[in-house]
Design an enzyme around this catalytic site. Structure first.
Site, short mmCIF file in Angstrom:
data_model
loop_
_atom_site.label_atom_id
_atom_site.label_comp_id
_atom_site.label_asym_id
_atom_site.label_seq_id
_atom_site.Cartn_x
_atom_site.Cartn_y
_atom_site.Cartn_z
N ASP A 1 -24.38 -30.18 20.38
CA ASP A 1 -24.59 -30.36 18.95
C ASP A 1 -23.98 -29.16 18.24
O ASP A 1 -23.72 -28.12 18.87
CB ASP A 1 -26.10 -30.46 18.68
CG ASP A 1 -26.41 -30.55 17.20
OD1 ASP A 1 -25.73 -31.32 16.51
OD2 ASP A 1 -27.32 -29.83 16.74
N ASP B 1 -31.83 -34.03 17.86
CA ASP B 1 -31.08 -34.64 18.95
C ASP B 1 -31.97 -35.25 20.02
O ASP B 1 -31.54 -35.41 21.16
CB ASP B 1 -30.16 -33.59 19.58
CG ASP B 1 -29.21 -32.99 18.57
OD1 ASP B 1 -28.45 -33.75 17.97
OD2 ASP B 1 -29.24 -31.76 18.38
N ASP C 1 -30.75 -28.95 19.59
CA ASP C 1 -31.83 -28.12 19.05
C ASP C 1 -33.20 -28.69 19.34
O ASP C 1 -34.21 -28.11 18.99
CB ASP C 1 -31.67 -27.91 17.55
CG ASP C 1 -31.65 -29.23 16.77
OD1 ASP C 1 -32.03 -30.27 17.34
OD2 ASP C 1 -31.26 -29.21 15.59
#
Length: 800
Positions: A504, A698, A694
């Protein structure tokens, strides 16, 4: 008819004037106290009277604290935790003596309304109970166990360490006793062997053999008692185990020698004694190795102190950390660690958070800042308000995750488990066949008997059983000590096989909160636009929200959390008197039919703001990549992993971060479900994907990936949804985590190779008569120690 001398429940002698007699189903039962009578009634009433036929107690009596519990529901409730929509409590149970005790407790609890599962570990007496708090309370669970005559108490590391110390001391005493007596026994045996070759009168020989038998008896029945009890339990439960093989070999040699002593033949007491001594030596070394392997996790557990100073008015009262409640006020002095997660109330101080964040420099904490458990106070005494109780603190959750990792098996262990389950019956058949074969060849009983004993003793399913768990134990301990937390053995194995690493962007490849670099209002003032954005984002913990709120505070704009709805991967929505307030991506605006002007595309992150369906403007935020990110990506490339960026940001922002970090592939404008779908597609194509995120935005991608990894100092979502957690808030621990997993898998394969090879070689040698029982015991003990020692090599892991 004579009255029984012992209690029908606890087996203790019944004193004069204490007898309680009750007639049940035509039988007269006698009890030593009302507690035992009540426990017997509970067990009968639950339909579990078979317990009294199943149980095998080596010692009578009930533990201190049986039949009652001194813990309040309020205190016990503070020790529970949420797990899959239920509550779970961990406890220790004193008074467990055999497998029937486990059966009784688990069966009774399983029949209690509101309890969905109850498991008690026989080795550690540690139990975990999941329950519905609307139907049953922790106090009722403790009371149910106590009414059976056991003493439940909350699980604590101090209690576990005390139990481990007791186990170590008992093992040491048994080994020292066996070693000392075996040395004496060897003196008699040498004299008997010398007399065999040089001649010895029958009377002297009989006396020497008698002394040998006398010395061997305590070795077999005291030092070898754990093996004999384990063998008996395995027979009673129809579950043959390693103890059964040892007991059969030892008792065969011992009983044959007793018969030979009476008949005037050759005795082999030294064989039974030395087998016990050597196996105890192996267990002692193995126990010490396990204790060393736990050093990494133990160091984590000891970071949060067991006691705290509770502030009551002008007084400071020492209390157990587990007794602290939310909003209690504690004092932490310089040189002491924070026992729980707490909010500073006084002037600031400096704390060492190196064990939590990996940063060695002291961190300044001011009034209103949160300090995590385990942090070291190094400046001045401060007062702090408890944010979470000890069992839910950051350090406790990490330690619990590390402990639970050791209970989850790696798939590679499946073959060993299947072989071990069939191993003991097969070995007993081989031993019987060996004895029969050699008796038919030699026509005398001694050597065939010794060959059969060698087969029983040399066989070692322990090495098979230890091959995987010891490596996982060491690896999880080493990882925990470095801030790398694997969810279990299955996670370790999956991590070792990864081929793709997906990342991410915000909060993962970037560091710090994004900064607002430009405010582009549309028909409103700049301050009004910033105020609207801050109002929508107030209460959110997303890095972008923190960046906007930081800019608002700089401008003197104050906003309070007002119940915004978070839309994963898109932004937030807040219902206001003036209509719905939106702040987020272009896709969020499109979803709500907000017309946007054509803006110039930049590399900055864009946050659009709309009120009541009308576009208000846009905020541009800049993020900087983590300093260590390019080196980490380069190292992953060298390790053979393909790297990929998956982000909800627009393409230009994604391309900029990808270029700065060295990632060649990226996908932009992705909602959380899009990331999960992309990972699913790659894995259907044969890739094994690691997703690093995180832990908040996600969650679908983390769950979909073969291994989900979250970084940072402990968000609840990260610990809940990830298979791999990097405690320190930087990426540098990711390559060592993958290398540790790969090295662990190599160690496991080497252990399994040794365990299978050892048995394939040792069993034929023993069956062919080329391995005496003493050497067979030496080889068996050495095989287990070798597996453990090989696993301990992981302790030297340096991360490269």
């Amino acid at each position: 008819m004579d009255r029984p001398a012992t209690c029908s429940h606890c087996n203790l002698p019944i004193g004069d004037g204490e007898r309680i007699v009750e007639r049940v189903d035509g039988r007269e039962l006698h009890f030593c106290c009302q507690g035992c009578r009540g426990a017997h009634a509970v067990i009968r009433g639950a339909g579990l009277a078979a317990f009294y036929d199943k149980r095998r107690w080596d010692e009578p009596g009930t533990p201190d604290g049986a039949f009652s519990t001194a813990y309040s529901d309020e205190y016990l409730d503070s020790l529970t935790r949420e797990r899959d929509g239920e509550r779970e409590i961990t406890l220790l149970v004193s008074g467990i003596r055999c497998a029937a005790c486990i059966w009784l407790i688990e069966t009774l609890l399983a029949r209690t309304p509101g309890i969905s599962s109850a498991t008690i570990n026989y080795s550690t007496h540690r139990g975990q109970v999941r329950f519905d708090p609307d139907l049953v309370t922790p106090g009722q669970i403790f009371a149910a166990i106590a009414t059976l005559g056991y003493a439940p108490r909350p699980y604590s590391e101090n209690a576990v360490r005390a139990m481990q110390e007791q186990e170590w001391k008992a093992l040491l005493i048994r080994f020292v006793t066996a070693a000392f007596l075996s040395l004496q026994l060897m003196g008699y045996s040498i004299a008997l062997y010398g007399g065999y070759f040089r001649g010895m009168d029958p009377a002297t020989r009989q006396v020497m053999q008698g002394f040998a038998g006398l010395v061997a008896t305590p070795v077999v029945f005291f030092s070898g008692a754990p093996f004999l009890r384990g063998a008996w339990r395995s027979v009673r439960n129809l579950a043959p185990n390693m103890d059964l093989l040892i007991a059969l070999g030892v008792l065969t040699a011992y009983l044959y020698s007793l018969g030979a002593l009476v008949a005037g033949g050759e005795v082999y007491f030294e064989t039974s004694a030395m087998v016990i001594t050597l196996i105890l030596l192996g267990r002692l070394l193995e126990n010490g190795a396990r204790r060393r392997a736990m050093a990494g996790i133990d160091s984590l557990l000891r970071l949060a102190p067991d006691t705290a100073r509770l502030v009551r008015g002008d007084e400071q009262v020492p209390v157990e950390s587990s007794a602290l409640r939310r909003d209690d006020v504690i004092q932490v002095r310089p040189g002491e660690r924070f026992p729980v997660d707490a909010l500073l109330l006084d002037h600031g101080t400096e704390v060492d958070e190196s064990v939590l964040t990996g940063e060695s420099a002291p961190v300044r904490k001011n009034r209103g800042d949160t300090v995590l458990s385990g942090a070291l106070n190094i400046a001045t005494a401060v007062r702090a308000r408890v944010v979470r109780p000890a069992t839910r603190s950051f350090m406790a959750r990490i330690a619990r995750m590390a402990q639970e990792a050791q209970n989850r098996k790696a798939p590679v262990q499946g073959l060993a488990d299947r072989v071990a389950s069939l191993f003991v019956p097969v070995v007993i058949l081989i031993a019987a066949g060996t004895g029969i074969y050699w008796f038919s060849v030699l026509h005398e009983p001694v050597r065939p008997l010794l060959h059969a004993v060698s087969v029983l003793v040399v066989a070692c399913p322990c090495a098979l059983g230890l091959a995987t768990p010891t490596a996982i134990l060491v690896a999880t301990g080493v990882g925990a000590g470095r801030g790398i937390l694997f969810r279990g053995g299955d996670t370790l194995e999956a991590t070792a096989r990864l081929t793709v690493a997906a990342f991410d962007k915000t909060g993962t490849l970037t560091v710090g909160d994004p900064q607002v670099v430009r405010i582009v209002p549309f028909q409103v003032s700049t301050r009004r636009l910033l105020a609207l954005a801050a109002k929508a984002e107030a209460g959110s913990s997303h890095p972008i929200a923190r960046g906007i709120l930081a800019r608002a505070r700089q401008e003197g704009i104050r906003c309070r959390a007002d119940g915004s709805t978070y839309i994963p991967g898109r932004g937030v929505r807040l219902e206001t008197d003036g209509g719905p307030l939106l702040a987020g991506s272009r896709e969020l605006m499109t979803m709500h039919r907000v017309r946007l002007p054509q803006n110039e595309k930049t590399r900055f992150t864009e946050v659009y703001v709309a009120l009541a369906g009308t576009y208000m403007g846009c905020l541009l935020l800049d993020t900087r990549p983590r300093p260590e990110a390019p080196a980490v990506i380069q190292r992953l490339d060298r390790m053979g992993l393909r790297t990929l960026l998956l982000t909800g940001d627009h393409a230009r922002a994604a391309a900029g971060i990808a270029q700065e970090t060295g990632i060649l592939e990226y996908a932009a404008d992705m909602a959380p479900e899009d990331k999960a779908a992309r990972i699913r597609t790659m894995q259907e194509e044969g890739e094994r994907v690691l997703m690093v995120g995180d832990g908040v935005n996600d969650a679908p991608a983390l769950s979909e990936a073969a291994v989900g990894c979250a970084m940072g100092s402990g968000t609840d979502m990260a610990l809940a949804t990830s298979d791999l957690v990097l405690v320190h808030d930087h990426m540098e621990q990711l390559p060592p985590a993958l290398l540790l997993a790969r090295r662990t898998l190599r160690i496991i394969r080497l252990n399994l190779f040794w365990a299978f090879t050892y048995n394939l070689v040792a069993l034929p040698l023993a069956a062919s008569g080329r391995l005496a029982p003493v050497w067979a015991a030496t080889a068996m003990a050495a095989s287990s120690v070798l597996v453990v020692a090989n696993s301990l090599r992981l302790r030297r892991f340096k991360g490269d």
